[in-house]
Scaffold this active site. Structure first.
Site, mmCIF file in Angstrom:
data_model
loop_
_atom_site.group_PDB
_atom_site.id
_atom_site.type_symbol
_atom_site.label_atom_id
_atom_site.label_comp_id
_atom_site.label_asym_id
_atom_site.label_seq_id
_atom_site.Cartn_x
_atom_site.Cartn_y
_atom_site.Cartn_z
ATOM 1 N N GLU A 206 -10.612 -9.576 -8.073
ATOM 2 C CA GLU A 206 -9.762 -9.391 -9.252
ATOM 3 C C GLU A 206 -9.912 -10.485 -10.303
ATOM 4 O O GLU A 206 -9.063 -11.373 -10.435
ATOM 5 C CB GLU A 206 -8.301 -9.251 -8.845
ATOM 6 C CG GLU A 206 -8.071 -8.054 -7.953
ATOM 7 C CD GLU A 206 -6.615 -7.642 -7.862
ATOM 8 O OE1 GLU A 206 -5.750 -8.417 -8.263
ATOM 9 O OE2 GLU A 206 -6.356 -6.523 -7.395
ATOM 10 N N GLU A 394 -8.731 -1.999 -2.372
ATOM 11 C CA GLU A 394 -7.280 -2.119 -2.186
ATOM 12 C C GLU A 394 -6.599 -0.910 -2.808
ATOM 13 O O GLU A 394 -6.978 -0.478 -3.902
ATOM 14 C CB GLU A 394 -6.700 -3.371 -2.886
ATOM 15 C CG GLU A 394 -7.068 -4.680 -2.255
ATOM 16 C CD GLU A 394 -6.451 -5.886 -2.973
ATOM 17 O OE1 GLU A 394 -5.419 -5.745 -3.661
ATOM 18 O OE2 GLU A 394 -7.029 -6.976 -2.842
HETATM 19 C C1 PNW Z 1 -3.601 -7.406 -5.973
HETATM 20 N N1 PNW Z 1 -1.122 -5.831 -11.762
HETATM 21 O O1 PNW Z 1 -2.981 -8.044 -7.031
HETATM 22 C C2 PNW Z 1 -4.155 -8.524 -5.110
HETATM 23 O O2 PNW Z 1 -5.539 -8.424 -4.845
HETATM 24 C C3 PNW Z 1 -3.385 -8.762 -3.857
HETATM 25 O O3 PNW Z 1 -3.590 -10.083 -3.445
HETATM 26 C C4 PNW Z 1 -1.935 -8.427 -4.079
HETATM 27 O O4 PNW Z 1 -1.114 -8.779 -3.010
HETATM 28 C C5 PNW Z 1 -1.869 -6.941 -4.334
HETATM 29 O O5 PNW Z 1 -2.710 -6.541 -5.388
HETATM 30 C C6 PNW Z 1 -0.462 -6.433 -4.644
HETATM 31 O O6 PNW Z 1 0.034 -7.045 -5.804
HETATM 32 C C7 PNW Z 1 -2.537 -7.408 -8.178
HETATM 33 O O7 PNW Z 1 -0.236 -6.462 -12.403
HETATM 34 C C8 PNW Z 1 -1.548 -8.058 -8.886
HETATM 35 O O8 PNW Z 1 -1.568 -4.750 -12.196
HETATM 36 C C9 PNW Z 1 -1.099 -7.533 -10.073
HETATM 37 C C10 PNW Z 1 -1.623 -6.360 -10.553
HETATM 38 C C11 PNW Z 1 -2.618 -5.701 -9.839
HETATM 39 C C12 PNW Z 1 -3.075 -6.235 -8.650
#
Ligand code: PNW
Length: 488
Positions: A206, A394
């Site tokens: 990410e 994911e």
């Molecule tokens: C991902 N958004 O994070 C990460 O890869 C994980 O570590 C995390 O726990 C999981 O998704 C759940 O949040 C994100 O704001 C954080 O769109 C924020 C976003 C997307 C993915």
């Protein structure tokens, strides 16, 4: 794209005809499912291909704990989580799921679930405590034990090298170009040490989260709010680290090692499935991800991005874009939500529609429910850039998760979320896109970054006092999906 039309599918095309229409994979599915003789007789239009790779995902700082053990160095997330007021309720990853000590229990969870694939990440600072220099054998030993344990349980390891826990020993963090070189050294080192057993390696997780959200919005460690020229430079160092990492992994890994990345491209779905809205959606996908996935897939920054940034555009050195555009064996996407796009009479040719006050969402405020994201992410990336293979690295959601009197979490809302998203994954499979597997986020409740332990994504409930793991209803549901290899 396969020549089979949806009406035929809707009319309940037989399995043999479906197999013939979709080519080898679907035919193999028919054979293998027949041989397995599952009660679901998984040869109907709801089946997944035999060998479809079901898995679960986690990340080092979110589950391991043991932050001071066996020589692990400090990371930006240790500092952030220990800064008062940064995480909800002051949560930290100091203990988390204690997976550093309980990894065997976690392997047993995976095995009981029936998943054959596990995506984990390596804490860079366990391997190089200050980010570079002398490797720390004890840290490497931990991942060797984990990898060997997975393989002994019949589970394929998928390894991510950077999931945001950046060693603080790296001066300037991602603001420094040197961090990209340090990452490449670390990536090559890990590939050399593990590729005898690990055949799927992802460089970074990410890009947007560890660049924009960390150095611009300030919501993730190290929580800076830099001006745009510096943000663009941080982004550049992120994609450069990925590209140099790919090269280093290729130089050090055994033949047959597959290299890719896990990115959370911003995803768009067409308002209406017509040619003009689909075209607008693909345009949005390419333009809005110009600084990350587009740069990686095309090996250049597209003109509209450079024009929009003007004097703030990143400073690029000779050879950078070639490294950034290094060919990949697969592209993995983290898919949670999406934005709706319509074709519009604007300079870009599209308009991104805002989410509405009553748009359905899950427990995390940003997590708007958009099951079609799973289909359109795969389709737009495939049609724009034709990657050899794709994974969903994911997908999952936070939910309220009350514990019932019998001690179980009946997370019917998470089941609804997953069933709908995986339904759209199934559509992508049916239409023949090269999607190899799906990793559910997450195996178990864990440290959810700035939200601490208040937003939980696990399909296993974790009692953080006792560290007891208990399957939620969603785990039971996922087990059944995997067992039948079919929509349930
Ligand atoms: C991902 N958004 O994070 C990460 O890869 C994980 O570590 C995390 O726990 C999981 O998704 C759940 O949040 C994100 O704001 C954080 O769109 C924020 C976003 C997307 C993915």
């Amino acid at each position: 794209m396969t020549g089979i039309n949806r009406r035929q599918l809707g009319m309940g095309l037989g399995a043999a005809a479906l197999g013939a229409a979709l080519g080898g994979r679907a035919s193999a599915q028919t054979n293998a499912a027949g041989a397995a003789g599952s009660s679901a007789a998984a040869t109907d239009a709801l089946s997944f291909p035999a060998g479809f790779e079901w898995g679960c995902a986690t990340a080092s700082y979110q589950i391991e704990g043991a932050v001071k053990e066996d020589g692990r160095g400090e990371t930006v997330w240790d500092v952030y989580a220990h800064t008062p007021g940064k995480t909800t309720d002051g949560g930290t990853g100091d203990v988390a799921c204690d997976s550093y000590h309980r990894y065997q229990e976690d392997i047993a969870l995976l095995k009981a679930l029936g998943v054959k694939n596990y995506r984990f990440s390596v804490a860079w600072s366990r391997i190089f405590p200050s980010g570079k220099g002398k490797p720390n054998q004890k840290g490497l030993d931990y991942y060797n034990r984990l990898i060997d344990g997975l393989l002994a349980a019949g589970i394929t390891p998928h390894m991510t090298l950077f999931h945001w826990d950046l060693p603080t020993g790296l001066q300037g963090g991602w603001q420094s170009r040197d961090t990209a070189y340090a990452f490449a050294d670390y990536a090559g080192f890990m590939a050399g040490k593990t590729s005898d057993r690990v055949k799927h390696i992802m460089t970074v997780n990410e890009l947007r989260c560890f660049t924009d959200l960390a150095y611009w919005n300030g919501n993730k460690a190290p929580a800076l709010r830099l001006p745009m020229d510096q943000v663009n430079q941080v982004r550049h160092h992120g994609v450069l680290a990925h590209g140099l990492g790919v090269q280093a992994i290729r130089a050090q890994a055994r033949a047959g090692t597959q290299v890719g990345l896990a990115d959370n491209a911003t995803i768009f779905v067409p308002a209406i499935e017509t040619a003009e809205h689909i075209e607008a959606t693909k345009k949005a996908m390419r333009e809005e991800n110009a600084m990350f996935l587009t740069a990686i897939m095309e090996g250049r920054y597209i003109d509209s991005y450079l024009a929009a940034q003007g004097k703030d555009a990143p400073k690029v050195q000779a050879g950078d874009m070639k490294a950034i555009g290094s060919a990949l064996d697969f592209v993995s996407l983290n898919v949670y939500t999406a934005n709706t796009v319509r074709a519009a009479d604007t300079a870009s040719g599209y308009e991104i529609l805002p989410h509405l006050a009553n748009s359905p969402r899950m427990a995390s405020p940003w997590l708007y429910m958009c099951p079609e994201a799973l289909y359109w992410s795969i389709r737009t990336v495939s049609e724009l850039w034709k990657p050899k293979k794709l994974y969903i690295s994911e997908n999952g959601c936070s939910a309220d998760d009350p514990v019932a009197k019998d001690g179980k979490v009946y997370d019917a809302d998470r089941v609804t979320y997953l069933r709908n998203y995986i339904g759209h994954l199934h559509r992508a499979v049916r239409e023949g896109f090269p999607i190899e597997g799906y990793f559910l986020w997450s195996l178990m409740d864990n440290f959810e970054w700035e939200d601490g332990y208040t937003k939980l994504f696990g399909i296993h409930h974790v009692d953080f006092k006792t560290q007891k793991r208990t399957p939620k209803l969603s785990a039971d549901w996922y087990r059944e999906l995997i067992r039948t290899n079919r929509m349930v």
